[in-house]
Scaffold this motif. Sequence first.
Motif, mmCIF file in Angstrom:
data_model
loop_
_atom_site.group_PDB
_atom_site.id
_atom_site.type_symbol
_atom_site.label_atom_id
_atom_site.label_comp_id
_atom_site.label_asym_id
_atom_site.label_seq_id
_atom_site.Cartn_x
_atom_site.Cartn_y
_atom_site.Cartn_z
ATOM 1 N N ILE A 193 0.831 -1.209 0.000
ATOM 2 C CA ILE A 193 0.000 0.000 0.000
ATOM 3 C C ILE A 193 0.864 1.257 0.000
ATOM 4 C CG2 ILE A 193 -1.600 1.349 1.422
ATOM 5 C CD1 ILE A 193 -2.831 -1.363 2.303
ATOM 6 N N SER A 197 1.443 4.214 -3.027
ATOM 7 C CA SER A 197 1.089 5.614 -2.783
ATOM 8 C C SER A 197 2.219 6.583 -3.134
ATOM 9 C CB SER A 197 0.703 5.807 -1.313
ATOM 10 O OG SER A 197 1.831 5.691 -0.461
ATOM 11 N N ARG A 235 5.213 8.923 2.983
ATOM 12 C CA ARG A 235 3.824 8.495 3.090
ATOM 13 C C ARG A 235 3.639 7.730 4.402
ATOM 14 N NH1 ARG A 235 3.972 11.531 -0.469
ATOM 15 N NH2 ARG A 235 3.187 11.313 -2.621
ATOM 16 N N PHE A 270 -4.244 13.133 -1.247
ATOM 17 C CA PHE A 270 -3.443 11.983 -0.832
ATOM 18 C C PHE A 270 -4.070 11.218 0.329
ATOM 19 C CE2 PHE A 270 -0.443 14.828 -2.899
ATOM 20 C CZ PHE A 270 0.245 13.969 -3.735
ATOM 21 N N ASP A 272 -6.479 8.857 1.966
ATOM 22 C CA ASP A 272 -7.319 7.782 1.430
ATOM 23 C C ASP A 272 -7.352 6.623 2.419
ATOM 24 O OD1 ASP A 272 -8.984 6.500 -0.344
ATOM 25 O OD2 ASP A 272 -7.564 6.499 -2.009
ATOM 26 N N GLU A 274 -7.106 2.454 2.365
ATOM 27 C CA GLU A 274 -6.801 1.239 1.605
ATOM 28 C C GLU A 274 -6.917 0.072 2.565
ATOM 29 O OE1 GLU A 274 -6.313 0.793 -1.516
ATOM 30 O OE2 GLU A 274 -6.096 2.871 -2.215
ATOM 31 N N ILE A 279 -4.120 6.197 4.609
ATOM 32 C CA ILE A 279 -2.908 6.594 3.899
ATOM 33 C C ILE A 279 -2.914 8.107 3.738
ATOM 34 C CG2 ILE A 279 -1.498 6.264 1.843
ATOM 35 C CD1 ILE A 279 -2.037 3.727 3.520
ATOM 36 N N ARG A 280 -1.772 8.741 3.982
ATOM 37 C CA ARG A 280 -1.685 10.169 3.738
ATOM 38 C C ARG A 280 -0.238 10.572 3.473
ATOM 39 N NH1 ARG A 280 -1.875 13.746 9.202
ATOM 40 N NH2 ARG A 280 -0.656 12.413 10.565
ATOM 41 N N ARG A 281 -0.110 11.718 2.853
ATOM 42 C CA ARG A 281 1.190 12.331 2.603
ATOM 43 C C ARG A 281 1.606 13.128 3.825
ATOM 44 N NH1 ARG A 281 1.957 17.756 0.721
ATOM 45 N NH2 ARG A 281 4.056 18.103 -0.105
#
Length: 362
Positions: A193, A197, A235, A270, A272, A274, A279-281
């Motif tokens: 994942i 990303s 990430r 970014f 989201d 999953e 998930i992020r930046r």
Amino acid sequence: MSFRDDNAAYEAWLATQCDVVTRDIKAKHKLMKDSAFMFLRATYFRWARRIGTVCPELMDAPQVLSIGDLHLENFGTWRDADGRLVWGVNDFDEAAVMPYAFDLVRIATSIRLAPDRSISNDKVAEILIAGYREGLRVAQPALLDEGETWLRPYAIGTALDSGEFWDKLGKTKKYPLIDGKADGRPPRDVVQILNASLPKGSANIFYRRRIAGGGSLGRPRYVAIADWRGGRVLREAKALVPSAWTYVHGVQPSGLLKLARGPHRAPDPFLDIEGKWIIRRLAPDCRKIELDKDAATRLKGDLLQAMAFDLASIHAAGSAGGDVLRRDLKRRPNDWLYEAAKVAADSVMKDYEAWRRDGPRK
């Protein structure tokens, strides 16, 4: 139920939802003794259980998809899909449907419990209500390079300089090695994942655990750090856990992405979900803003009003609609928020003092 028993029960439930990081739970227990403000941040499950009893007069407020765990440090910056710098609420992990007023009470309570503030409690309540009313009237995001340029000093100060941000990646306190190994890797699904990303062409990828947050301490967090076109990219994958509101009041679907991508937002592209991971930046321009030693000078009325404005912009997108929320505000006494935050803060302080005295259940 005593706070210690409630805390033990919540942590037992949490262990059924993710692979709890035991040492982070112990760190959280220590953090909960640091201040009443940090205790509030780390114990949303208790708030979810108690707020309806502490403030029963608010239970009839219109219900909307709400943030839940709203507090002073639940704001930050990010870049939207057009590259614009945006400021606002940036943590929706505890999102759930509840009376809208509880979000207002929680942020007012966090201000009461914050260290070194210089605004009186009655003025805080007045400012928050004013900002919230305005946000319901003209809901919109805060763009720091356009309409809300005055917010930039709050969002990007010396503590957020990019050099300091990247320097922390080499320190093991916030980004410890995985299983003590320089070449440690997260679980296979998390690696896949995280890698997906990253920008295409990322190289020299390595992974770390991450220790951050208050209420989320104990959930596994992993980061992927890579080289890409002359610099580094980062990430994060954090375990997705149902809101503590649903732990107390009954299961409902996650509202995280629905709130983050609402019609009055300029969302982070970014951010989201999953599988069971958020998930992020992470970057100097995409991170949570935390209180610092200059908190007293930073907590000015215009900033608090902007926080309430952003909250209202989020609520206005809910099924109740802005007109319904405005009518409900109008029918309440002028001092309702001041009084509700006062009794809520008193309840938090009792639990905090008990925790400082007794600590976790053995």
